[in-house]
Design a protein around this motif. Structure first.
Motif, short mmCIF file in Angstrom:
data_model
loop_
_atom_site.label_atom_id
_atom_site.label_comp_id
_atom_site.label_asym_id
_atom_site.label_seq_id
_atom_site.Cartn_x
_atom_site.Cartn_y
_atom_site.Cartn_z
N PRO A 25 69.65 65.80 -46.53
CA PRO A 25 68.97 65.50 -45.27
C PRO A 25 68.59 64.03 -45.17
CG PRO A 25 67.41 66.41 -46.84
CD PRO A 25 68.76 66.42 -47.52
N GLN A 26 68.39 63.56 -43.96
CA GLN A 26 67.81 62.23 -43.69
C GLN A 26 68.53 61.12 -44.47
OE1 GLN A 26 63.46 62.02 -43.44
NE2 GLN A 26 63.38 64.25 -43.60
N VAL A 27 69.78 60.92 -44.11
CA VAL A 27 70.57 59.86 -44.72
C VAL A 27 70.87 58.79 -43.66
CG1 VAL A 27 72.75 59.26 -45.85
CG2 VAL A 27 71.61 61.43 -46.38
N ALA A 28 70.44 57.56 -43.91
CA ALA A 28 70.79 56.45 -43.02
C ALA A 28 72.28 56.16 -43.18
CB ALA A 28 69.97 55.22 -43.36
N PRO A 29 73.01 55.93 -42.11
CA PRO A 29 74.46 55.72 -42.21
C PRO A 29 74.81 54.64 -43.23
CG PRO A 29 73.80 55.88 -39.91
CD PRO A 29 72.54 55.83 -40.71
N LEU A 30 75.83 54.92 -44.03
CA LEU A 30 76.27 53.94 -45.02
C LEU A 30 77.01 52.80 -44.33
CD1 LEU A 30 77.57 56.24 -47.91
CD2 LEU A 30 75.26 55.39 -47.48
N ALA A 31 76.81 51.60 -44.84
CA ALA A 31 77.44 50.41 -44.25
C ALA A 31 77.79 49.45 -45.37
CB ALA A 31 76.50 49.74 -43.25
N PRO A 32 78.78 48.58 -45.17
CA PRO A 32 79.14 47.62 -46.22
C PRO A 32 78.07 46.57 -46.42
CG PRO A 32 80.40 47.22 -44.21
CD PRO A 32 79.66 48.49 -44.00
N ALA A 33 77.78 46.24 -47.67
CA ALA A 33 76.85 45.17 -48.02
C ALA A 33 77.54 44.25 -49.01
CB ALA A 33 75.58 45.75 -48.63
N ASN A 34 77.12 42.99 -49.05
CA ASN A 34 77.81 42.00 -49.87
C ASN A 34 79.32 42.08 -49.61
OD1 ASN A 34 75.59 40.81 -51.54
ND2 ASN A 34 75.33 42.95 -52.09
N SER A 83 78.87 46.41 -52.43
CA SER A 83 77.81 47.43 -52.50
C SER A 83 77.62 48.07 -51.13
CB SER A 83 76.50 46.80 -53.00
OG SER A 83 76.08 45.75 -52.15
N THR A 84 76.66 48.99 -51.07
CA THR A 84 76.47 49.79 -49.87
C THR A 84 75.04 49.68 -49.36
OG1 THR A 84 78.08 51.39 -50.71
CG2 THR A 84 76.66 52.13 -48.91
N ALA A 85 74.89 49.51 -48.07
CA ALA A 85 73.59 49.63 -47.41
C ALA A 85 73.48 51.05 -46.85
CB ALA A 85 73.47 48.62 -46.29
N GLY A 86 72.26 51.45 -46.52
CA GLY A 86 72.05 52.82 -46.03
C GLY A 86 71.93 53.79 -47.19
N GLY A 87 71.71 55.06 -46.87
CA GLY A 87 71.57 56.09 -47.89
C GLY A 87 70.38 56.98 -47.64
N VAL A 88 69.96 57.68 -48.67
CA VAL A 88 68.83 58.60 -48.55
C VAL A 88 67.58 57.82 -48.18
CG1 VAL A 88 67.39 60.28 -49.78
CG2 VAL A 88 69.85 60.16 -50.25
#
Length: 390
Positions: A177-186, A331-336
């Motif tokens: 539940p409640q996962v912010a959309p994953l997005a590319p980081a770095n 790395s990845t932005a977003g997540g739980v």
């Protein structure tokens, strides 16, 4: 049945196993790949930047909007603690000229081997090629193999979605539940280069630059690619650039090709070498290489008047269309989301299930900050489990 099941055998999951096994808890680590720590080993190809030696307050500030949230966990397992831990595994460290901390071996494999051997010696069990698929109606963990697992507590440390071939593909987002959309980081960014520029300069590095966006300037280098630009200088600004593109469309990055030369001094040099010379010769005599001259031309009409040309060299606009795909990001932005967790990193909707590492909703620049937060949240989740089980 183990006391604790850890799903994910990267830095966060293994650090959780370290804390739990040291406290005498039985632990099983499950991972979908045939070996552990694959992204950790990939990071080691660049020397394995474990953490950074800067002042702790400045260090925590690198996490931007998540600084306040992450601060207690990083203070509890600080860069100094991480260095002591690595050296306790026989991996002496050193501080580089940039303040970054590396093992003297400049690779991850000796550290990982020693670490896994210590965990195995404490009785930690490793179950590989086990892809987690969620929970059954009884609340047991389920795996693609058909195996079900019941544990007193679970730690999920499944990573983000960058470099999916190394094991972390973000498929877990559909299970929580409640996962912010994953997005590319770095990450790098796409640029609509001309065919001539792309064919000639893809793969060319440009060094000792200053890059500016949104009132912030960073020093670094970039790599020209067939589809755009990558490199440390771009990565440092990638969060702001990504958000600006998402909000308003293409963003303009300003590149200073000669940050150590004042505009006035550059203007004088251009004027002195311009008599009877072609513009290309003037630029070459001013010290610009072919790729830099090409970049100037990609930005539009190149002025001939020395003052205007100097200003252009000091601020070359490059329009960034979109971030490079997530699977090419570091790395990845977003997540739980942290709102879905309590102070011990336990899911409010699933008591006894804790979350750690890159699958949490935070991001950080390269420089040791990524690994530090993964290790620190692994420690925090493990302490949360011990608190609950006690």
């Amino acid at each position: 049945m183990s006391d604790v099941a850890i799903v994910g055998g990267g830095p966060a999951g293994l650090m959780a196993a370290e804390v739990l096994s040291a406290a005498g808890r039985s632990v099983t680590v499950y991972d979908r790949m045939p070996s552990l720590g694959r992204k950790f080993l990939m990071a080691g190809r660049g020397g394995l930047n474990l953490t950074h030696s800067e002042d702790l307050d400045a260090f925590i500030g690198r996490y931007g909007s998540r600084s306040e949230t992450l601060a207690p966990w990083i203070e509890a397992f600080s860069p100094i603690d991480l260095i002591v831990w690595a050296e306790g595994l026989g991996q002496e460290t050193f501080i580089g000229s940039s303040g970054r901390v590396f093992p003297k071996a400049l690779k991850a494999s000796p550290l990982l081997r020693a670490w896994l051997a210590r965990l195995a010696g404490r009785g930690v069990e490793f179950r590989l090629r086990q892809e987690w698929t969620g929970w059954n109606v009884d609340g047991d963990l389920t795996f693609k193999s058909g195996e079900t697992v019941r544990a007193k507590a679970t730690i999920l440390a499944l990573g983000g979605a960058s470099w999916p071939k190394l094991g972390s593909d973000g498929a877990w987002t559909a299970l929580l539940p409640q996962v912010a959309p994953l997005a590319p980081a770095n990450c790098g960014f796409q640029v609509a280069w001309s065919e001539v520029f792309r064919d000639r300069f893809a793969g060319t590095p440009l060094k000792a630059l200053a890059l500016g966006f949104g009132g912030r300037t960073v020093r670094g280098e970039i790599m020209l690619t067939a589809s755009g630009i990558e490199g440390g200088g771009v990565y440092a600004l990638s969060s702001a650039l990504r958000e600006a593109i998402a909000a308003s469309g293409p963003a303009k990055l300003e590149i200073d090709l000669r940050p150590d030369v004042s505009t006035g001094r550059l203007q004088a040099k251009l004027a002195a070498s311009g008599l009877g010379q072609s513009q290309a010769n003037v630029l070459r005599k001013a010290g610009l290489n072919a790729a830099e001259i090409g970049l100037l031309r990609e930005a539009g009409h190149v002025p001939k008047e020395p003052a205007s040309l100097a200003r252009r060299i000091k601020s070359v606009p490059v329009q960034l269309i979109a971030p490079q795909p997530l699977d090419r990001a570091i790395s990845t932005a977003g997540g739980v989301t942290f709102a879905s967790l309590d102070a011990d990193l336990m899911l409010r909707e699933r008591p006894g299930v804790f979350v750690a590492g890159e699958m949490l909703d935070w991001e950080a620049p390269t420089g040791g900050y990524l690994l530090q937060a993964c290790f620190a949240t692994g420690v925090a989740a493990a302490k949360g489990v011990l608190k609950r089980l006690s």
